[in-house]
Design an enzyme around this catalytic site. Sequence first.
Site, short mmCIF file in Angstrom:
data_model
loop_
_atom_site.label_atom_id
_atom_site.label_comp_id
_atom_site.label_asym_id
_atom_site.label_seq_id
_atom_site.Cartn_x
_atom_site.Cartn_y
_atom_site.Cartn_z
N HIS A 268 111.23 46.09 -7.90
CA HIS A 268 109.77 46.02 -7.87
C HIS A 268 109.22 45.65 -9.26
CE1 HIS A 268 105.73 47.38 -6.38
NE2 HIS A 268 105.54 47.59 -7.67
N GLU A 269 109.62 46.40 -10.26
CA GLU A 269 109.12 46.12 -11.61
C GLU A 269 109.64 44.77 -12.10
OE1 GLU A 269 106.75 47.82 -12.60
OE2 GLU A 269 106.98 49.58 -11.30
N HIS A 272 107.26 42.13 -11.11
CA HIS A 272 106.13 42.04 -12.06
C HIS A 272 106.58 41.27 -13.31
CE1 HIS A 272 103.13 44.60 -10.19
NE2 HIS A 272 103.95 45.62 -10.08
N GLU A 298 100.79 42.64 -7.91
CA GLU A 298 101.46 43.50 -6.94
C GLU A 298 102.15 42.65 -5.86
OE1 GLU A 298 101.50 46.52 -7.93
OE2 GLU A 298 102.48 47.50 -6.23
#
Lengths: 503, 503
Positions: A268-269, A272, A298
């Site tokens: 997830h990170e 980003h 997001e």
Amino acid sequence: MSTVQTELQPIEQKFMDYVKEITQLGEAIGLMGWDLRTYAPKKGVEGRSEVIATLSSKIHEMQTSDQMKEYIDTLKGQTDHEIVQKSVEECEKDYNQARKIPTAEFKEYVALQSKAESVWEEAKDKNDFEMFKPYLEKMVEFNKRFAEYWGYEKHIYNALLDNFEPGVTVDVLDEVFPAVRKSLTELLQKIQNSSVEVDASVLTGHFPKEQQQAFSLEILKRMGYDFDAGRLDETVHPFATGLNQGDVRVTTKYDESDFRTAVFGTIHEGGHALYEQNISSELAYTALQGGTSMGIHESQSLFWENFVSRTKAFWQNHYDLFLEHAPESFKEVSFEDFFAAVNEVKPSFIRIEADELTYCLHIMIRYELEKALISGEIEVGDLPELWNDKMEEYLGVRPTSNKVGVLQDVHWAGGMFGYFPSYALGYMYAAQFHNTMKSEIDVEGSIEKGDFTVIKNWLTENIHKYGKSKKPLEILEDVTGEKLNANHLVQHLSDKYSKVYQF
Amino acid sequence: MSTVQTELQPIEQKFMDYVKEITQLGEAIGLMGWDLRTYAPKKGVEGRSEVIATLSSKIHEMQTSDQMKEYIDTLKGQTDHEIVQKSVEECEKDYNQARKIPTAEFKEYVALQSKAESVWEEAKDKNDFEMFKPYLEKMVEFNKRFAEYWGYEKHIYNALLDNFEPGVTVDVLDEVFPAVRKSLTELLQKIQNSSVEVDASVLTGHFPKEQQQAFSLEILKRMGYDFDAGRLDETVHPFATGLNQGDVRVTTKYDESDFRTAVFGTIHEGGHALYEQNISSELAYTALQGGTSMGIHESQSLFWENFVSRTKAFWQNHYDLFLEHAPESFKEVSFEDFFAAVNEVKPSFIRIEADELTYCLHIMIRYELEKALISGEIEVGDLPELWNDKMEEYLGVRPTSNKVGVLQDVHWAGGMFGYFPSYALGYMYAAQFHNTMKSEIDVEGSIEKGDFTVIKNWLTENIHKYGKSKKPLEILEDVTGEKLNANHLVQHLSDKYSKVYQF
């Protein structure tokens, strides 16, 4: 940026240098923030926080200075240079946002903010909503007043939304959210009626940190995350941070009894971080250097998490690699059981622990409540009851305490009203991007092969490289040819869960 | 600070706030510097270096602003508050140093500095002094001009010395250094004539990094280094850095084939760090917050390294602990052989690898040469030959190339003329402090017991807590009742080596 850029005029250069200095102060603050959350020793925290405050006010001073006003007045609409023009627009927005609030009021607000956050923390620990209530009331009041200062069309909440997702309004959300909610609750019903039992406990065996880390690093590398322009460290509340384009760091958290925290969290990170690493270098140190909005940001993290790393194609390719890193006990978990378990749907109280399906329902509760708070339809005192009622209505579970209910998130304590919708928008954008991407490249084939290059390149070419030079809805429409459309998200979830839960 | 402090007047408060902001910018720069040398990914370095440059010019602007001048003029001699008064004096010194140099010249110098450092690096790699020569010539010229701008008494080199060791002059050094040199070369002669053969190869077995680290951490802890106010990380060129009083970090380097680099290096940097951790908290974020001079700082690192960790008492207590961490092969090394080996004297080309005895001789060579360069007695072109001649005369070895001769240190490339003497002064101060300390507390007993509390407290009470509120020679005289006196160093080395080498 596509247009050929002319050389800068002296005044343009001065303006860009001025903006560069602001971004440089931001970079210093960014590093201090990263450090506070990773390596800083505890006795240094108080002093360091004051340094951050000092540099933040320097940024604020520069953003609202007469010098800035002069640059804006001189350059707005008067420059042929696209980056300069768009930077001027960004700066004007910041200038107006800040100047419209009386300085004394803003100072009072900043002081309240940090007080409210610390009271919230204690109130949450003690499960004491009454303790937090007066602070939350003040935060709401301030935000209502700020919204009036800033101005808005139609709905007061639009003024706040615009801070996080420019262009998205209550009208847009109210057209989309209720329909999605209906679809998601129906889907949830089907899942709950399914005879398939998913057993997530097969995933929670002891998994040493070092091995989780090795696997996470390998996946990040495969995603195309550039370790010469970043690093992975450990923290309590994971985040990614773009300090400059050559230094975009990812943090994660290792739970030795649940590897999902680290593995899906890192991916997830990492999503980003890929965004920040692949913004066009000509935007570096300009007002356009970051991701364009919370929602688009997001969408990138969620794309990698949900549309890549929770798919069957992904695990078909990576399960062997996973087992190589996993402790012996995991070797008895069949692929099918494993895959179902990482896609378990289970309504629960806590947003940040929610699965892919129920997450958006958590967000909608927050959106509905904060919109009503800001417009004055409800009072802060109504929140605990309304929160629990909505949880029961949408998710079928009623929080057993405010600690796991209305007190769970820090956002309101920090005055971040208008932020929550970005999370749900991120899901919807991601599904829309995914839908378009599928028609242009072989997404599933790429995931099956474990070679994400074409996916990463597609995201860079269509989204990342633009930084803030395109607004969120502009990117969405340019890429997908559609406005906000939640059907793709519903379709994606429906396809996925009908297989997992066989309905 | 011993006097009772009155409450600050508004103008005093403003001045102190202004200074605080300068120190805060310094803290941000400090963290960025630490990060560049520990964790920063390589692609972020260029941008980060520019951020450091931007913040450094902000500090420079503030130190030389009309506002600062006004504070100095208003407050100098006009305040009853000791910290304010001494802060004004510090600021005045910085103000004058900076304002006396024409801005254009300073900018040119800063640009040359970074160019000269990178040329030096290449010239060193290629063993090509001619390549570096024109840059070094310019650096010398700039420094001569700056010295004239700043002004001096008696000797032009005094203007430069004063930047690093306020109060110490050529007269002071020329009275002390030649006598020390004579004593040290005589001592070296005795060691070389000794029939005792010290075999340092017993120390260079493979020693895994993790085990070196564990041992280093344990020793730092025993020294009283506060890990809640600091941390130990790895770097290429070890250093300690005081970011704020609650965040003083140590870095070290692990050489798996020579544990001395990490162990003695960590203790050395730990000595610097203890100084910064124990400065009186009322000096935090004032102009007096750091160590008072390079020399006094070095006295603290050298005290721990040479007067604690290279002593027999220390190893008598810690050899078992060392063996617990050391690989199996070390267990065959006898205590006597080990102790002799860590105190081996062996003239060599490289300063930073020199032993406790020959180190000061390396420094004296640099002092003599840079003093002669600045006064114009010699030319840059004379350096290689003169360097090698002096090495041969003082240490009995002649460098086989400029790479291991005149090109080995970065200092001159960075324009740091006047810095080298601080290293030798640090040795002498340390020996003087040790001599006084012995008469007041049981130093050897404390080391034997492995409980350094009384030593650490003595250093805090006599030296650390004062920060910059006392000048180096003021501290020296207040603590020891003596002026600079090298006899204690000579005595210490003579005592130690007469035992190791039995003469």
